[in-house]
Scaffold this motif. Structure first.
Motif, PDB file in Angstrom:
ATOM      1  N   ARG A   1       0.826  -1.206   0.000  1.00  0.00           N
ATOM      2  CA  ARG A   1       0.000   0.000   0.000  1.00  0.00           C
ATOM      3  C   ARG A   1       0.860   1.256   0.000  1.00  0.00           C
ATOM      4  NH1 ARG A   1      -4.226  -0.640   4.782  1.00  0.00           N
ATOM      5  NH2 ARG A   1      -4.847   1.408   3.976  1.00  0.00           N
ATOM      6  N   ILE A   2       1.974   1.222   0.704  1.00  0.00           N
ATOM      7  CA  ILE A   2       2.858   2.390   0.709  1.00  0.00           C
ATOM      8  C   ILE A   2       3.448   2.627  -0.673  1.00  0.00           C
ATOM      9  CG2 ILE A   2       5.091   3.207   1.566  1.00  0.00           C
ATOM     10  CD1 ILE A   2       4.372   2.007   4.270  1.00  0.00           C
ATOM     11  N   THR A   3       3.865   1.551  -1.352  1.00  0.00           N
ATOM     12  CA  THR A   3       4.408   1.694  -2.708  1.00  0.00           C
ATOM     13  C   THR A   3       3.366   2.267  -3.656  1.00  0.00           C
ATOM     14  OG1 THR A   3       5.885  -0.183  -2.308  1.00  0.00           O
ATOM     15  CG2 THR A   3       5.508   0.452  -4.601  1.00  0.00           C
TER      16      THR A   3
ATOM     17  N   GLU B   1      -6.233  17.252  -3.722  1.00  0.00           N
ATOM     18  CA  GLU B   1      -6.040  15.812  -3.936  1.00  0.00           C
ATOM     19  C   GLU B   1      -4.637  15.385  -3.519  1.00  0.00           C
ATOM     20  OE1 GLU B   1      -6.916  11.930  -4.903  1.00  0.00           O
ATOM     21  OE2 GLU B   1      -8.226  13.672  -4.653  1.00  0.00           O
ATOM     22  N   LEU B   2      -3.659  16.204  -3.829  1.00  0.00           N
ATOM     23  CA  LEU B   2      -2.288  15.880  -3.417  1.00  0.00           C
ATOM     24  C   LEU B   2      -2.156  15.870  -1.897  1.00  0.00           C
ATOM     25  CD1 LEU B   2       0.678  15.368  -4.106  1.00  0.00           C
ATOM     26  CD2 LEU B   2       0.999  17.859  -4.268  1.00  0.00           C
TER      27      LEU B   2
ATOM     28  N   ARG C   1       0.847   7.183  -6.418  1.00  0.00           N
ATOM     29  CA  ARG C   1      -0.277   8.110  -6.559  1.00  0.00           C
ATOM     30  C   ARG C   1       0.141   9.541  -6.225  1.00  0.00           C
ATOM     31  NH1 ARG C   1      -5.474   6.394  -3.502  1.00  0.00           N
ATOM     32  NH2 ARG C   1      -6.241   8.122  -4.788  1.00  0.00           N
ATOM     33  N   VAL C   2       0.982   9.686  -5.212  1.00  0.00           N
ATOM     34  CA  VAL C   2       1.460  11.028  -4.860  1.00  0.00           C
ATOM     35  C   VAL C   2       2.301  11.608  -5.994  1.00  0.00           C
ATOM     36  CG1 VAL C   2       2.969  12.289  -3.285  1.00  0.00           C
ATOM     37  CG2 VAL C   2       1.337  10.638  -2.376  1.00  0.00           C
TER      38      VAL C   2
ATOM     39  N   LEU D   1      -0.492   8.654   2.797  1.00  0.00           N
ATOM     40  CA  LEU D   1       0.848   8.063   2.769  1.00  0.00           C
ATOM     41  C   LEU D   1       1.537   8.204   4.132  1.00  0.00           C
ATOM     42  CD1 LEU D   1       3.210   6.778   1.268  1.00  0.00           C
ATOM     43  CD2 LEU D   1       3.871   9.077   0.488  1.00  0.00           C
ATOM     44  N   ALA D   2       1.395   9.364   4.751  1.00  0.00           N
ATOM     45  CA  ALA D   2       2.000   9.559   6.079  1.00  0.00           C
ATOM     46  C   ALA D   2       1.385   8.617   7.109  1.00  0.00           C
ATOM     47  CB  ALA D   2       1.827  11.015   6.516  1.00  0.00           C
ATOM     48  N   SER D   3       0.062   8.384   7.038  1.00  0.00           N
ATOM     49  CA  SER D   3      -0.576   7.464   7.972  1.00  0.00           C
ATOM     50  C   SER D   3      -0.072   6.040   7.776  1.00  0.00           C
ATOM     51  CB  SER D   3      -2.097   7.522   7.779  1.00  0.00           C
ATOM     52  OG  SER D   3      -2.741   6.592   8.619  1.00  0.00           O
ATOM     53  N   LEU D   4       0.063   5.612   6.547  1.00  0.00           N
ATOM     54  CA  LEU D   4       0.574   4.265   6.281  1.00  0.00           C
ATOM     55  C   LEU D   4       2.018   4.118   6.750  1.00  0.00           C
ATOM     56  CD1 LEU D   4      -0.880   3.651   2.709  1.00  0.00           C
ATOM     57  CD2 LEU D   4      -1.680   2.664   4.857  1.00  0.00           C
TER      58      LEU D   4
END
Length: 316
Positions: free
Chosen positions: A161-163, A191-192, A168-169, A199-202
């Motif tokens: 999920r992080i990858t 959206e960004l 996406r970012v 991403l930070a939460s993951l």
């Protein structure tokens, strides 16, 4: 004679020719066999290499599911009875520090009759068992509980999920660079921001799991010799019954006083006005009722007798 001689000479020549043909065929068949030997051995060797590699590989991109490569969280709790609680706590901290860990929590009670120290220790996962055994040797172990939690699948899922979220970012950033209008720019920035927050939460979850798997937690409790840890023996007798009855009596009195204390404000709030009202009503009733006097003496019942007439004395 000449014919027979020709025939006799032709037989050896034919035999020699047949032998030559057989030798040529054998050589031709032998050469491919030699050239194909390494080729035949290569697939066998490759298959053997693949067979050896299969235990370590579960497929392209699959995680390594060997025991030494799994992500496991170790947690342990134990209680040890020692002669000197303070000294045992110091030795436990020294052992954990030597193993590369640290103290996460420290709670102590220094009462001589019931001394107690509870330590939360963080140690490397590879040295978890060794440290637990070393702590047990500081005194007499009374309780030990070890729990494990396998988070390998969760770790692999977080990595994937992080990858994906990083991709996406990056795509959102590229689209932001190509924005041509203000509205499009605002939408892409929002959206960004959402994608970066996800991403930070993951990544925070991944760091938390990495910390729990890298450092195990041991909660050890040291108790003194005077601490009552074993079940007390059943006692019987008159004094035991008297003591038990007195304790029950005190407990009952305490409960009654507690109930009385809870009801007292209500009694004061409602009882006093009711008592005053009853008193006022009684006074008003007394004022309305006339006082009862003495009963008057009336004439006797029946005919009234005439008063007596005095007798007339005659003259001498």
């Amino acid at each position: 004679m000449s014919v027979r001689t020709g025939r006799r000479r032709g037989v050896p020549l034919a035999a020699v020719g047949l032998v030559a043909v057989l030798l040529a065929g054998g050589c031709g068949a032998g050469e491919p066999t030699r050239s194909s030997g390494p080729a035949a051995q290569a697939p066998a060797g490759g298959a053997a290499d693949q067979g050896q590699a299969e235990p370590g590989k579960a497929g392209a991109g699959a995680p390594d599911l060997r025991v030494d490569q799994r992500s496991i969280i170790y947690t342990g709790t134990m209680q040890v009875q020692v002669d000197d609680v303070e000294r045992a706590a110091r030795e436990a901290i020294a052992a954990v520090t030597a193993a590369g860990g640290f103290v996460g929590g420290d709670q102590r009670r220094s009462e001589s009759a019931d001394a107690r120290a509870e330590l939360e220790l963080r140690v490397p996962a590879a040295k978890f068992t060794a440290v637990v055994d070393e702590l047990a040797k500081l005194g007499r172990q009374q309780r030990r509980e070890v729990h494990t939690q396998d988070v390998t699948e969760e770790t692999v899922d977080l990595d994937a999920r992080i990858t994906s979220q990083r991709a996406r970012v990056e795509s959102a950033r590229k689209l932001l660079d190509r924005a041509t209008s203000t509205g499009e720019l605002v939408n892409l920035e929002n959206e960004l921001g959402r994608r970066e927050a996800d991403l930070a939460s993951l990544e925070a979850k991944k760091r938390r799991l990495a910390d729990l798997t890298a450092l195990s937690t041991i909660t050890v409790t040291f108790v003194g010799r005077d601490a009552s840890t074993e079940e007390e023996q059943t006692e019987i007798g008159f004094l035991v019954g008297l003591r038990g009855g007195w304790e029950v009596f005190l407990a009952s009195v305490t409960v009654l006083l507690t109930v009385l204390g809870a009801l007292l404000p209500w009694l004061v709030a409602f009882g006093v006005p009711v008592a005053l009202l009853v008193r006022v009503l009684r006074r008003s009733r007394r004022r309305r009722t006339p006082p009862a006097g003495p009963t008057p003496l009336g004439p006797p019942a029946g005919p009234t007798a005439p008063p007596p007439v005095p007798a007339t004395r005659s003259a001498p």
